[in-house]
Motif scaffolding. Structure first.
Motif, PDB file in Angstrom:
ATOM      1  N   ALA A 200      11.352  -8.695 -15.332  1.00  0.00           N
ATOM      2  CA  ALA A 200      11.274 -10.070 -14.820  1.00  0.00           C
ATOM      3  C   ALA A 200      11.081 -10.106 -13.304  1.00  0.00           C
ATOM      4  CB  ALA A 200      12.535 -10.838 -15.213  1.00  0.00           C
ATOM      5  N   GLU A 201      11.905  -9.366 -12.590  1.00  0.00           N
ATOM      6  CA  GLU A 201      11.845  -9.469 -11.126  1.00  0.00           C
ATOM      7  C   GLU A 201      11.480  -8.143 -10.465  1.00  0.00           C
ATOM      8  OE1 GLU A 201      15.645 -11.051 -10.122  1.00  0.00           O
ATOM      9  OE2 GLU A 201      15.164 -13.024 -10.951  1.00  0.00           O
ATOM     10  N   ARG A 202      10.943  -7.209 -11.269  1.00  0.00           N
ATOM     11  CA  ARG A 202      10.697  -5.871 -10.732  1.00  0.00           C
ATOM     12  C   ARG A 202       9.331  -5.382 -11.195  1.00  0.00           C
ATOM     13  NH1 ARG A 202      14.862  -3.423 -13.045  1.00  0.00           N
ATOM     14  NH2 ARG A 202      13.779  -2.030 -14.450  1.00  0.00           N
ATOM     15  N   VAL A 203       8.567  -4.880 -10.244  1.00  0.00           N
ATOM     16  CA  VAL A 203       7.232  -4.354 -10.522  1.00  0.00           C
ATOM     17  C   VAL A 203       7.204  -2.906 -10.049  1.00  0.00           C
ATOM     18  CG1 VAL A 203       4.797  -4.499  -9.858  1.00  0.00           C
ATOM     19  CG2 VAL A 203       6.111  -6.597 -10.278  1.00  0.00           C
ATOM     20  N   VAL A 204       6.760  -1.996 -10.903  1.00  0.00           N
ATOM     21  CA  VAL A 204       6.642  -0.592 -10.513  1.00  0.00           C
ATOM     22  C   VAL A 204       5.164  -0.207 -10.511  1.00  0.00           C
ATOM     23  CG1 VAL A 204       7.265   1.784 -11.074  1.00  0.00           C
ATOM     24  CG2 VAL A 204       8.918  -0.059 -11.449  1.00  0.00           C
ATOM     25  N   LEU A 205       4.701   0.298  -9.375  1.00  0.00           N
ATOM     26  CA  LEU A 205       3.324   0.772  -9.243  1.00  0.00           C
ATOM     27  C   LEU A 205       3.291   2.293  -9.357  1.00  0.00           C
ATOM     28  CD1 LEU A 205       2.153  -1.316  -6.134  1.00  0.00           C
ATOM     29  CD2 LEU A 205       1.949  -1.906  -8.561  1.00  0.00           C
ATOM     30  N   ASP A 206       2.114   2.807  -9.734  1.00  0.00           N
ATOM     31  CA  ASP A 206       1.980   4.265  -9.861  1.00  0.00           C
ATOM     32  C   ASP A 206       1.584   4.909  -8.530  1.00  0.00           C
ATOM     33  OD1 ASP A 206      -0.616   3.389  -9.715  1.00  0.00           O
ATOM     34  OD2 ASP A 206      -1.319   4.478 -11.473  1.00  0.00           O
ATOM     35  N   ALA A 207       2.081   4.365  -7.456  1.00  0.00           N
ATOM     36  CA  ALA A 207       1.872   4.962  -6.134  1.00  0.00           C
ATOM     37  C   ALA A 207       3.209   5.028  -5.416  1.00  0.00           C
ATOM     38  CB  ALA A 207       0.871   4.145  -5.315  1.00  0.00           C
ATOM     39  N   GLY A 208       3.731   6.219  -5.251  1.00  0.00           N
ATOM     40  CA  GLY A 208       4.956   6.433  -4.493  1.00  0.00           C
ATOM     41  C   GLY A 208       4.626   7.113  -3.181  1.00  0.00           C
ATOM     42  N   PHE A 209       5.597   7.824  -2.621  1.00  0.00           N
ATOM     43  CA  PHE A 209       5.294   8.410  -1.306  1.00  0.00           C
ATOM     44  C   PHE A 209       4.346   9.592  -1.383  1.00  0.00           C
ATOM     45  CE2 PHE A 209       9.422  10.548  -2.253  1.00  0.00           C
ATOM     46  CZ  PHE A 209       9.015  11.863  -2.174  1.00  0.00           C
ATOM     47  N   LYS A 210       4.148  10.156  -2.591  1.00  0.00           N
ATOM     48  CA  LYS A 210       3.145  11.212  -2.709  1.00  0.00           C
ATOM     49  C   LYS A 210       1.729  10.657  -2.550  1.00  0.00           C
ATOM     50  CE  LYS A 210       5.503  14.501  -5.747  1.00  0.00           C
ATOM     51  NZ  LYS A 210       5.406  15.207  -7.040  1.00  0.00           N
ATOM     52  N   THR A 211       1.544   9.391  -2.805  1.00  0.00           N
ATOM     53  CA  THR A 211       0.225   8.767  -2.725  1.00  0.00           C
ATOM     54  C   THR A 211       0.059   7.953  -1.449  1.00  0.00           C
ATOM     55  OG1 THR A 211       0.182   8.613  -5.127  1.00  0.00           O
ATOM     56  CG2 THR A 211      -1.374   7.220  -3.940  1.00  0.00           C
ATOM     57  N   LEU A 212       1.151   7.331  -1.004  1.00  0.00           N
ATOM     58  CA  LEU A 212       1.062   6.398   0.122  1.00  0.00           C
ATOM     59  C   LEU A 212       1.620   6.979   1.409  1.00  0.00           C
ATOM     60  CD1 LEU A 212       2.378   3.320  -1.837  1.00  0.00           C
ATOM     61  CD2 LEU A 212       0.157   3.391  -0.698  1.00  0.00           C
ATOM     62  N   SER A 213       2.518   7.912   1.287  1.00  0.00           N
ATOM     63  CA  SER A 213       3.375   8.303   2.394  1.00  0.00           C
ATOM     64  C   SER A 213       4.007   7.045   2.968  1.00  0.00           C
ATOM     65  CB  SER A 213       2.627   9.091   3.457  1.00  0.00           C
ATOM     66  OG  SER A 213       3.547   9.743   4.309  1.00  0.00           O
ATOM     67  N   ALA A 214       4.947   7.204   3.835  1.00  0.00           N
ATOM     68  CA  ALA A 214       5.585   6.017   4.417  1.00  0.00           C
ATOM     69  C   ALA A 214       6.522   6.458   5.526  1.00  0.00           C
ATOM     70  CB  ALA A 214       6.364   5.242   3.354  1.00  0.00           C
ATOM     71  N   TYR A 215       6.263   7.619   6.084  1.00  0.00           N
ATOM     72  CA  TYR A 215       7.225   8.208   7.019  1.00  0.00           C
ATOM     73  C   TYR A 215       7.421   7.318   8.248  1.00  0.00           C
ATOM     74  CZ  TYR A 215       9.544  11.675   9.897  1.00  0.00           C
ATOM     75  OH  TYR A 215      10.447  12.337  10.686  1.00  0.00           O
ATOM     76  N   HIS A 216       6.339   6.773   8.781  1.00  0.00           N
ATOM     77  CA  HIS A 216       6.469   5.960   9.982  1.00  0.00           C
ATOM     78  C   HIS A 216       6.588   4.472   9.703  1.00  0.00           C
ATOM     79  CE1 HIS A 216       5.837   9.437  12.341  1.00  0.00           C
ATOM     80  NE2 HIS A 216       5.600   8.796  13.434  1.00  0.00           N
ATOM     81  N   HIS A 217       6.015   4.027   8.592  1.00  0.00           N
ATOM     82  CA  HIS A 217       5.940   2.589   8.365  1.00  0.00           C
ATOM     83  C   HIS A 217       5.660   2.350   6.884  1.00  0.00           C
ATOM     84  CE1 HIS A 217       5.768  -1.204  10.624  1.00  0.00           C
ATOM     85  NE2 HIS A 217       5.012  -1.648   9.637  1.00  0.00           N
ATOM     86  N   PRO A 218       6.305   1.364   6.271  1.00  0.00           N
ATOM     87  CA  PRO A 218       6.060   1.130   4.843  1.00  0.00           C
ATOM     88  C   PRO A 218       4.711   0.454   4.594  1.00  0.00           C
ATOM     89  CG  PRO A 218       7.618  -0.477   5.718  1.00  0.00           C
ATOM     90  CD  PRO A 218       7.357   0.494   6.821  1.00  0.00           C
ATOM     91  N   PRO A 219       4.140   0.636   3.400  1.00  0.00           N
ATOM     92  CA  PRO A 219       2.902  -0.049   3.027  1.00  0.00           C
ATOM     93  C   PRO A 219       3.198  -1.495   2.620  1.00  0.00           C
ATOM     94  CG  PRO A 219       3.700   1.205   1.176  1.00  0.00           C
ATOM     95  CD  PRO A 219       4.669   1.461   2.307  1.00  0.00           C
ATOM     96  N   HIS A 220       2.145  -2.270   2.459  1.00  0.00           N
ATOM     97  CA  HIS A 220       2.318  -3.655   2.008  1.00  0.00           C
ATOM     98  C   HIS A 220       1.123  -4.070   1.162  1.00  0.00           C
ATOM     99  CE1 HIS A 220       2.722  -8.056   2.133  1.00  0.00           C
ATOM    100  NE2 HIS A 220       4.000  -7.801   2.292  1.00  0.00           N
ATOM    101  N   PRO A 221       1.359  -4.791   0.069  1.00  0.00           N
ATOM    102  CA  PRO A 221       0.219  -5.259  -0.734  1.00  0.00           C
ATOM    103  C   PRO A 221      -0.728  -6.101   0.110  1.00  0.00           C
ATOM    104  CG  PRO A 221       2.275  -5.548  -1.939  1.00  0.00           C
ATOM    105  CD  PRO A 221       2.655  -5.174  -0.540  1.00  0.00           C
ATOM    106  N   LEU A 222      -2.019  -5.900  -0.074  1.00  0.00           N
ATOM    107  CA  LEU A 222      -3.042  -6.602   0.708  1.00  0.00           C
ATOM    108  C   LEU A 222      -3.212  -8.017   0.172  1.00  0.00           C
ATOM    109  CD1 LEU A 222      -5.397  -6.181   2.860  1.00  0.00           C
ATOM    110  CD2 LEU A 222      -6.845  -5.683   0.895  1.00  0.00           C
TER     111      LEU A 222
END
Lengths: 292, 292
Positions: A200-222
């Motif tokens: 209901a309130e949770r969405v899981v995408l198949d992209a984690g930090f192995k795909t996006l990295s996020a060490y300096h800054h988190p990603p955001h949906p476009l």
């Protein structure tokens, strides 16, 4: 990476990390036969070693002194210490002193623009004053290299700077926009992920930090404000659906602007070039993994 | 990655992410002709899609229901919702219900051991009670899969659990040791970096987050207490020299235990196997970059 670039026709490169390993010094010297690859040096020992490698290969390696203009990472202190290293380079057979390189990485996050501009000026003045000191001693300072994407607008316009090292700006990212206040560039790099689990309130995408990295800054949906990043694990991107919103369905694709493009490009083997919604070209990331 | 593993002779795999993309479902179904690749499902829609792909390829896909035992990432709620999905799987042509999969990821950081053991037991009991519910309804529950490296000692010994998903433990890392209190395993994965810049109290290594990653946990030099991590940038690891200590010299090599082995292994193309100080084998990381 420099060898790969040369092999693909790029013939003027600044290798902005000091090389100290004997085998790498030999490779750097040999590369001069095919292209101009400028090295940096921040101490006399490194200059002597590089000179020995250049002499052994019977080439001349162009060199900038790496000078610390306030970031306190690598580099000689401004003024006399830099002069001493520059003199060593000028006197070392096999080396060709070209000038100075600095990086004002410590000022990138400053805001508003006038505060950032003032701090950037202080850093660049250290570089330029030391260049003048070198010139007053008869030492070459034709190339004065500085800057990054987070400061390129200031640094590129600064009188006396001959070269700007902005690279990530080709892709842009949220770190540059949100933390470094770069407003002039558009986002060009995104990751497309798929909703692989939906509650209901949770969405899981198949992209984690192995795909996006996020060490300096988190990603955001476009271009969508119905998803809020909860966390990234290795292979899952977990988002909360904003209150009162539907959010994407199972199997739906979500395009994400990356947090820091440097952190994403080295993860992938290919980039897909899209123009006006059509795939125009697939780029192989040939330099990926070339760390030794 | 599953296709690559099958191609290299691994013939019994749990693919612990729900697959929803039609092309991937087709590939997963085709792979059954060569090996047993168990899929997971956490909703009826995904079960129906997987069943359609299996039927189209005329194979039977073994399936576990992914059940949420407290981590709240993916998975059906325990009890009746899981039963409903299990029943859908059992009734869908092309699917072969095998049992349940859960992951007690929310308890990994708990300490001391008795507190962790108690919380782990609560999570695993949700899994086992739901398995009993399925059995009482005549539904297959032979495989009960759970756990990770941070809980393997508890989960592997827990009566009723038939399979443990510990993977990172093959390498160990500082996250498992410091945050998850795994004491039984030794560090097997390190990164060797070189000092490429040296000031009185500052050491810069040629390994930054592109080489080490550090998203979940920072790295630490192996067997040396004279260096304290300051920060990692893309290609620089910046360390402070501990007060009163000499620290490594320019060109010296420093071996680092990684913070989180999952964050390191996908960055590199090769692993070098060392035993008793000698290189014994170089492993190509064949799965690197296989994210689609």
């Amino acid at each position: 990476e420099a060898e790969l670039m040369v092999a693909h026709g790029i013939d003027d490169i600044l290798l902005a990390n000091q090389i100290v390993d004997p085998k790498k010094l030999q490779r750097l010297a040999r590369l001069q036969r095919c292209a101009r690859v400028v090295a940096i040096v921040d101490c006399e020992e490194a200059a002597v070693d590089l000179g020995a490698a250049a002499a052994a290969e019977e080439v001349a390696v162009p060199v900038l002194v790496d000078i610390d203009i306030g970031m306190h990472r690598t580099g000689t202190p401004p003024g006399k210490p830099t002069l001493a290293v520059a003199r060593t380079i000028a006197e070392t057979p096999g080396l060709q002193l070209e000038g100075l390189m600095g990086y004002e990485g410590h000022i990138l996050g400053l805001h508003p623009p006038d505060e950032k501009g003032a701090a950037c000026g202080i850093a660049l003045d250290m570089l330029l004053e030391t260049a003048d000191l070198l010139r007053s001693q008869g030492l070459e300072s034709a190339t004065i290299s500085a800057g990054g994407t987070g400061s390129f607008a200031i640094t590129a316009a600064y009188p006396g700077i001959t070269e700007v090292q902005a690279g990530g700006g080709i892709f842009m990212d949220l770190l540059y926009r949100d933390a470094f206040h770069v407003e002039e560039l558009d986002f060009a790099l995104t990751v497309v992920a798929t909703v692989t689990s939906r509650r209901a309130e949770r969405v899981v995408l198949d992209a984690g930090f192995k795909t996006l990295s996020a060490y300096h800054h988190p990603p955001h949906p476009l271009c969508r404000d119905d998803l809020v990043l909860d966390y990234l694990s290795a292979e899952h991107g977990v988002f909360r659906v904003a209150p009162g919103r539907e959010g994407p369905k199972l199997k739906e694709r979500v395009e994400l602007v990356v947090g820091y493009s440097d952190s994403t490009t080295f993860l992938h083997d290919r980039l897909v070039g899209v123009r006006n919604g059509c795939v125009e070209r697939v780029f192989d990331v040939l330099g990926r993994g070339l760390v030794t």
